[in-house]
Motif scaffolding. Structure first.
Motif: not given
Ligand SMILES: Nc1ncnc2c1ncn2[C@@H]1O[C@H](COP(=O)(O)OP(=O)(O)OP(=O)(O)O)[C@@H](O)[C@H]1O
Ligand SMILES: [Mg+2]
Lengths: 325, 357
Positions: A195-200, A231-236, A240-248, A320-321
């Motif tokens: 999942i993180p792989m696909m999103l990123i 990497l800096p350009l995909v930080l947002p 998002l992946v981090s917060i999805l991981t947290f909730v999950g 994050l911009r």
């Protein structure tokens, strides 16, 4: 008659139609469009949440009648040793579970996405599909399979390690209190790393080729381009992946329950908030089910997740911009 | 500073041949513009000079150094892209110094170069800004600045002005011409815009379907196009073409005639009786009414008035349209039949294979 016909066939901008509508019809239209969503959301999300919170402020006396006790259940949960010890144990374990995902799943997902986005890589879609495949399996099947694979009696893990000369490394990882939780977390990582792989990966594809060309002209190799530009350009997206991981992770239950059962053994070493809630609410073996305490646990879980999400939304996400290319 | 030498470059993507035996020599300090229709391989050639793509075969020399195996950063080139390609997460100063960090330029030297480029491009007040806070023209100046600080031997531009509006295009074009004078560096510039090509270039390279059709000074291409393709491509509106056939040969002169033109006398060359020809005359060389060596007649269908000139679209005898430029206020009315003529020196003659005679 003619007038009304002309009025109906004339093409008016919709906003004007709505603005000139009688108030009653306008409200009826709103109800028609918003009603179903509000009704379903209220029925299946808002009502159960409020009902759970309400339930957590009651207790049952010996006759089984409900009695309002305010926040007593929460005080018991957080301070009474009988309740607070397993609660803090589960909360701590949950944090470890989350940390393993953040430190293993997401970096691997990012690295895989980076590799997939390299120009000239062959068989891209094959790798993508294979890595994403476990995500589509049922957690029950994954848990059961890994249980068999890692079993010290008939699992293939020991044999496989022996075959490459690492037989002495093998241990009954799922059965040892010191390793059970981390092993379970790694099984979950194995399943969901796609999942993180696909999103990123999707975010990386968004970066224009000319930008990468410019970096190559500036003398950067593939790794530096990834580190300094991509990497800096995909930080947002990583946020998002981090917060999805947290909730999950803080809602997780199924994998532990499948592999270790509701007791989350050995000796509660793999107990997380989900399994702790399950035992509290429904009861298990000698422990009697306690719906009001269970509701209190559920409410605390809700607030932990709410706090995490708010922290992200108001502190992390603002820094994050997102870049438009 | 260095010249550029391209020796028999080929590029194929699978069976598709994108560049075929390209040979090109560019001397030190020259400004060369690549033009050609979309998809003819201009960007591909530029990317190969930059080292972003490898040729299928052939050699590239930059200042006598064979650079085939060198990475872009080692070739002493700088490239300016159509989309600017600025790093969105770095401010203007960082955008310009970023590459220098990895090529081992001392911080003090980096600062000196940025200050100099910023002065040259009037970017001093923008150094702290991010690309998102810049206008299109400012972004392109930053992209050019990023190229300048690399102090390259060769500048490569891929349609740098095509995302800018008309007015900005003119001023940035002037800016680039000034920079070329100032830096004296070799520049290779890809464009779709004829005016850019004509005004900027020392020499223009006209490409078509992966091949070079002609290399020459701007006015050379305009006055003596080597073939039909170049004749039709350079100049706007495009040259009019008339089919013709050699009627008779008298000494060093031939007389030719075609369905849409009156008899015309041309230098003989290697022509024989009955040779098929194509005769080309530019719209701006046609004059209405006056007698001339070459003449053609047609019915005016439409007149476009641009102010300093008008373009008459004229239906010829073979039902094709030709364009004539008319100076002054007297324009023919649509429907009117007009005879246009041109002096012999403005008539271009091409043989059956499309080569200039
Ligand atoms: N990766 C690729 N695979 C296959 N064909 C390609 C590839 N890259 C370019 N081409 C083909 O090569 C040809 C030349 O492309 P190129 O980008 O050099 O054209 P161009 O002259 O720059 O055109 P434009 O003026 O539209 O920018 C085109 O026909 C294009 O389809
Ligand atoms: Mg191009």
């Amino acid at each position: 008659m003619r007038g009304s016909f002309a009025k109906r066939t004339m093409a008016e901008p919709l906003s004007q139609v709505v603005a000139s509508m009688p108030r009653g019809r306008f409200l009826a239209l709103m109800a028609l469009f918003l009603g179903p969503a509000v009704a379903i959301y209220t029925l299946f999300s808002i009502y159960p949440l409020i009902a759970t919170m309400a339930l957590s402020t009651y207790t049952t006396d010996s006759s089984g009648a409900y009695q309002f006790v305010g926040l007593v259940n929460f005080v018991t949960l957080l301070t009474d040793a009988v309740w607070s010890k397993p609660f803090w144990n589960a909360a701590w374990n949950n944090l470890v579970f989350f940390a393993v995902h953040m430190l293993v799943q997401n970096p691997i997902g990012i690295a895989l996405a980076g590799l997939l986005s390299l120009p000239g890589l062959k068989l891209k879609s094959l790798y993508r599909t294979v890595i994403f495949l476990p995500t589509m399996l049922s957690v029950v099947i994954v848990g059961f399979s890994w249980n068999l694979i890692l079993s010290p009696l008939w699992g293939v893990a020991e044999g496989a390690l022996k075959a490459v000369g690492l037989g002495s490394w093998f241990a009954p990882w799922l059965g040892l209190p010191s390793t059970a939780l981390v092993t379970l977390a790694l099984i979950s990582v194995w399943q969901f790393v796609g999942i993180p792989m696909m999103l990123i990966y999707a975010a990386l594809l968004n970066i224009p080729d000319e930008l990468i060309d410019a970096a190559r002209v500036d003398g950067l190799g593939h790794f530096r381009i990834f580190w300094h530009i991509k990497l800096p350009l995909v930080l947002p997206t990583i946020g998002l992946v981090s917060i999805l991981t947290f909730v999950g992770n803080f809602n997780a239950f199924d994998l532990i329950y499948t592999v270790k059962g509701a007791l989350a053994g050995p000796n509660f070493a793999s107990d997380i908030l989900g399994t702790f809630f399950y035992r509290t609410f429904f009861g298990f073996q000698l422990q009697l089910g306690n719906p009001t305490m269970g509701a209190a646990v559920a409410t605390v879980m809700f607030f932990i997740i709410l706090a995490g999400v708010c922290l992200y939304l108001f502190i992390v996400q603002r820094r994050l911009r997102r870049y438009a290319f | 500073m260095a010249g550029l030498h391209i020796d028999k470059i080929n590029k194929s993507y699978g069976p598709a041949r994108v560049l075929a035996d390209i040979d090109l020599s560019i001397v030190d300090g020259e400004f060369v513009v690549l033009v050609g229709p979309s998809g003819c391989g201009k960007s591909t050639l530029l990317r190969m000079i930059a080292g972003l793509d490898a040729p299928t075969s052939g050699d590239i020399f930059i200042g006598n150094r064979l650079v085939n195996a060198l990475a872009p950063a080692e070739r002493k080139i700088a490239m300016v892209f159509q989309s600017y390609a600025l790093y969105p997460h770095m401010d203007v100063r960082k955008n310009m110094t970023f590459g220098l960090k990895f090529t081992g330029v001392e911080p003090s030297e980096r600062e000196r170069r940025v200050a100099e480029a910023a002065r040259m491009l009037r970017l001093e007040d923008l150094l702290g800004r991010y690309p998102r806070d810049l206008s299109g023209g400012q972004r392109q100046r930053v992209a050019i600045g990023r190229a300048i600080v690399r102090e390259p031997d060769v500048f490569l531009f891929d349609e740098p002005l095509s995302n800018l509006d008309a007015a900005l295009r003119v001023s940035t074009r002037v800016e680039i011409a000034r920079l070329h004078r100032l830096l004296g560096a070799t520049m290779v510039y890809v464009t779709h815009d004829q005016i850019e090509a004509m005004t900027l270039a020392d020499r223009i390279v006209v490409m078509n379907q992966g091949q070079i059709e002609q290399v020459g000074k701007p006015l050379e291409l305009y006055y003596t196009p080597a073939n039909l393709f170049v004749a039709g491509f350079i100049g706007s509106p495009a040259m009019n073409f008339f089919p013709a056939e050699v009627e008779s040969i008298e000494g060093d002169k031939v007389r030719a005639k075609g369905p849409t033109i009156a008899r015309v006398t041309l230098p003989a060359g290697s022509l024989t009786r009955g040779s098929k020809l194509t005769i080309g005359v530019r719209p701006e060389h046609l004059t209405a009414g006056a007698p001339g060596d070459f003449s053609t007649t047609g019915a005016v269908e439409l007149v476009e008035r641009l102010g300093e000139a008008s373009y008459a679209h004229v239906r010829r005898a073979d039902d094709k349209l030709m364009v004539a430029e008319i100076r002054g206020r007297d324009t023919p009315a649509p429907g009117q039949t007009v005879t246009f003529s041109a002096p012999a020196e403005d008539v271009h003659v091409f043989d059956e294979a499309g080569r200039r005679l």
